[in-house]
Design an enzyme around this catalytic site. Structure first.
Site, PDB file in Angstrom:
ATOM      1  N   HIS A 248       0.859  -1.196   0.000  1.00 55.80           N
ATOM      2  CA  HIS A 248       0.000   0.000   0.000  1.00 55.80           C
ATOM      3  C   HIS A 248       0.887   1.235   0.000  1.00 55.80           C
ATOM      4  O   HIS A 248       1.689   1.445   0.905  1.00 55.80           O
ATOM      5  CB  HIS A 248      -0.926  -0.009   1.220  1.00 55.80           C
ATOM      6  CG  HIS A 248      -1.957  -1.080   1.153  1.00 55.80           C
ATOM      7  ND1 HIS A 248      -2.332  -1.831   2.241  1.00 55.80           N
ATOM      8  CD2 HIS A 248      -2.701  -1.541   0.106  1.00 55.80           C
ATOM      9  CE1 HIS A 248      -3.261  -2.700   1.871  1.00 55.80           C
ATOM     10  NE2 HIS A 248      -3.510  -2.534   0.573  1.00 55.80           N
TER      11      HIS A 248
ATOM     12  N   GLU B  78       1.719   3.924   2.858  1.00 58.85           N
ATOM     13  CA  GLU B  78       2.305   3.439   4.104  1.00 58.85           C
ATOM     14  C   GLU B  78       3.831   3.511   4.009  1.00 58.85           C
ATOM     15  O   GLU B  78       4.532   2.498   3.988  1.00 58.85           O
ATOM     16  CB  GLU B  78       1.782   2.023   4.371  1.00 58.85           C
ATOM     17  CG  GLU B  78       0.257   2.002   4.492  1.00 58.85           C
ATOM     18  CD  GLU B  78      -0.400   0.635   4.337  1.00 58.85           C
ATOM     19  OE1 GLU B  78      -1.629   0.585   4.196  1.00 58.85           O
ATOM     20  OE2 GLU B  78       0.322  -0.389   4.366  1.00 58.85           O
TER      21      GLU B  78
ATOM     22  N   ARG C 210      -3.554   4.528  -1.956  1.00 57.03           N
ATOM     23  CA  ARG C 210      -3.333   3.189  -1.358  1.00 57.03           C
ATOM     24  C   ARG C 210      -3.116   2.097  -2.411  1.00 57.03           C
ATOM     25  O   ARG C 210      -2.270   1.209  -2.240  1.00 57.03           O
ATOM     26  CB  ARG C 210      -4.564   2.840  -0.519  1.00 57.03           C
ATOM     27  CG  ARG C 210      -4.662   1.370  -0.055  1.00 57.03           C
ATOM     28  CD  ARG C 210      -5.946   1.124   0.721  1.00 57.03           C
ATOM     29  NE  ARG C 210      -6.295  -0.260   0.901  1.00 57.03           N
ATOM     30  CZ  ARG C 210      -6.095  -0.941   2.049  1.00 57.03           C
ATOM     31  NH1 ARG C 210      -5.491  -0.368   3.079  1.00 57.03           N
ATOM     32  NH2 ARG C 210      -6.490  -2.206   2.148  1.00 57.03           N
TER      33      ARG C 210
ATOM     34  N   HIS D  13       2.983  -3.453   6.703  1.00 60.09           N
ATOM     35  CA  HIS D  13       1.999  -2.396   6.455  1.00 60.09           C
ATOM     36  C   HIS D  13       2.043  -1.349   7.568  1.00 60.09           C
ATOM     37  O   HIS D  13       2.800  -1.471   8.519  1.00 60.09           O
ATOM     38  CB  HIS D  13       0.594  -2.992   6.414  1.00 60.09           C
ATOM     39  CG  HIS D  13       0.330  -3.841   5.211  1.00 60.09           C
ATOM     40  ND1 HIS D  13      -0.439  -3.421   4.150  1.00 60.09           N
ATOM     41  CD2 HIS D  13       0.737  -5.106   4.899  1.00 60.09           C
ATOM     42  CE1 HIS D  13      -0.492  -4.396   3.240  1.00 60.09           C
ATOM     43  NE2 HIS D  13       0.201  -5.415   3.664  1.00 60.09           N
TER      44      HIS D  13
ATOM     45  N   GLU E 278       1.330  -4.561  11.121  1.00 62.19           N
ATOM     46  CA  GLU E 278       0.918  -3.158  11.005  1.00 62.19           C
ATOM     47  C   GLU E 278       1.873  -2.363  11.892  1.00 62.19           C
ATOM     48  O   GLU E 278       1.865  -2.516  13.121  1.00 62.19           O
ATOM     49  CB  GLU E 278      -0.532  -2.965  11.471  1.00 62.19           C
ATOM     50  CG  GLU E 278      -1.561  -3.503  10.509  1.00 62.19           C
ATOM     51  CD  GLU E 278      -2.008  -2.453   9.487  1.00 62.19           C
ATOM     52  OE1 GLU E 278      -1.151  -1.643   9.079  1.00 62.19           O
ATOM     53  OE2 GLU E 278      -3.194  -2.469   9.090  1.00 62.19           O
TER      54      GLU E 278
HETATM   55  N1  LIG Z   1      -4.407 -10.028   4.790  1.00 60.73           N
HETATM   56  C1  LIG Z   1      -5.184  -9.080   5.557  1.00 60.73           C
HETATM   57  C2  LIG Z   1      -4.520  -8.724   6.869  1.00 60.73           C
HETATM   58  C3  LIG Z   1      -5.393  -7.757   7.642  1.00 60.73           C
HETATM   59  C4  LIG Z   1      -5.625  -6.435   6.915  1.00 60.73           C
HETATM   60  C5  LIG Z   1      -4.324  -5.704   6.668  1.00 60.73           C
HETATM   61  C6  LIG Z   1      -4.538  -4.257   6.205  1.00 60.73           C
HETATM   62  C7  LIG Z   1      -3.223  -3.617   5.984  1.00 60.73           C
HETATM   63 SE1  LIG Z   1      -3.390  -1.749   5.528  1.00 60.73          SE
HETATM   64  C8  LIG Z   1      -5.375  -4.209   4.904  1.00 60.73           C
HETATM   65  O1  LIG Z   1      -4.925  -4.794   3.902  1.00 60.73           O
HETATM   66  O2  LIG Z   1      -6.456  -3.614   4.938  1.00 60.73           O
HETATM   67 ZN   LIG Z   2      -1.590  -1.690   4.144  1.00 59.90          ZN
HETATM   68 ZN   LIG Z   3      -2.873  -0.810   7.501  1.00 57.91          ZN
END
Ligand SMILES: NCCCCC[C@@H](C[SeH])C(=O)O
Ligand SMILES: [Zn+2]
Ligand SMILES: [Zn+2]
Length: 307
Positions: free
Chosen positions: A67, A70, A125, A195, A269
């Site tokens: 993304h 980030e 994103r 992320h 994250e």
């Molecule tokens: N594979 C999905 C893990 C949980 C969501 C991770 C977040 C990172 Se910004 C997303 O993709 O919305």
């Molecule tokens: Zn992300």
């Molecule tokens: Zn995220």
């Protein structure tokens, strides 16, 4: 002077020249692998990082920058490679990691989106793919993997930030990573995707509320890692399956890697929890990287002992 190269954010061109420079400085530990190209034909470079001793039989993967907004994510991948090289033969855990694992690092998976955040829209994103008949640009690369594709938690609307794309692995960035991991699936034991933001250590599944077969092992491992961060750095990271810890998110790279057979698969994250969000100040790059390295060392040590 805002700190060293590793305490600043860099545009894509500077990251590419860093990839070249550090590989030429350490030809015995680094190799550049071109795994494909982005929608706008930018190269996707993976750095293969290994120790100088006998060839390891396990591999691990870290991707950053899925993304584009980030920015702390690519900053972590760059910092991690440099730190590993500097710590080799000095820090026992890093030395064990490099002597037992081939480490594949993809610093910027969403190359086109990353450029777009530097030139046009900082909060972008998705990638920058365009499809005939779609009146919006970009697919969410973390909804385009072939794992519960486009079920609840993703959108079929090209204008949504969680647009899953026209079909699984439609995006060249996703198909390049999927192809590479499929080729390496027998030796690949550990998957990380980096992320921001939220300070969480997540593991499968996010495409459903079902528990992964080795859920308890993953939960214990994640708890151990987040407790170490809490103890050494006072920062709080939550941990758990994606679906219940953050939200349902189908088509994700971690779930896909897990179902491919990589039984240790995590989404991290990074900082923070909302004060700066995606706009994390450069002076927080170093502290963020240090605490996340602790988690990665803990998990990698466990994987080396158990595979
Ligand atoms: N594979 C999905 C893990 C949980 C969501 C991770 C977040 C990172 Se910004 C997303 O993709 O919305
Ligand atoms: Zn992300
Ligand atoms: Zn995220």
């Amino acid at each position: 002077f805002a700190g060293s190269f590793y305490e600043q954010y860099h545009p894509l061109e500077e990251i590419y020249s860093w990839i070249n420079k550090i590989s030429h400085e350490h030809p015995d530990m680094l190799e550049i692998i071109l795994i494909g190209s982005s929608f706008e034909k930018r190269p996707l470079y993976v750095l293969k990082l290994t120790g100088r001793r006998n060839s390891p039989r396990r591999a691990m993967w870290i991707d950053c920058g899925i993304h584009s907004r980030e920015w702390i994510s690519p900053a972590f991948c760059i910092w991690f490679v440099q730190n590993a090289i500097d710590s080799y033969n000095k820090n026992p855990e890093i030395t064990q990691m490099l002597d037992n694992m081939e480490i594949y690092v993809l610093p910027v998976m969403n190359a086109d989106g990353y450029v777009y955040t530097w030139t046009t829209r900082r909060m972008w994103r998705k990638n920058r793919s365009r499809y005939e008949g779609n009146n919006c640009v970009g697919t969410d690369l973390n909804r385009n993997f072939d794992a519960g594709w486009c079920t609840k938690g993703a959108s079929h609307d090209p204008c949504d930030n969680t647009y899953c794309g026209p079909y699984p692995e439609s995006e060249p960035e996703v198909s390049a990573v999927a192809k590479f991991l499929r080729e390496k699936k027998d030796s690949m034991k550990l998957y990380f995707t980096i992320h921001s933001y939220g300070q969480m250590l997540l593991f499968p599944y996010s495409y459903s509320y079902n528990q992964a077969p080795n859920h308890d092992e993953l939960q214990n491992l994640a708890n151990e890692a987040t407790q170490k961060i809490r103890r050494y750095y006072r920062t709080r990271y939550s941990s758990g399956p994606g679906a219940t810890t953050i939200y349902l998110a189908p088509g994700g790279s971690d779930d896909w890697a897990y179902d491919l057979g990589i039984k240790y698969s995590f989404t991290i994250e990074l900082r923070d929890t909302g004060r700066y969000g995606f706009l994390l100040p450069p002076q927080l790059i170093q502290p963020t990287c240090l605490e996340v390295l602790t988690a990665i060392k803990t998990i990698t040590h466990h994987v080396i002992e158990n595979t």
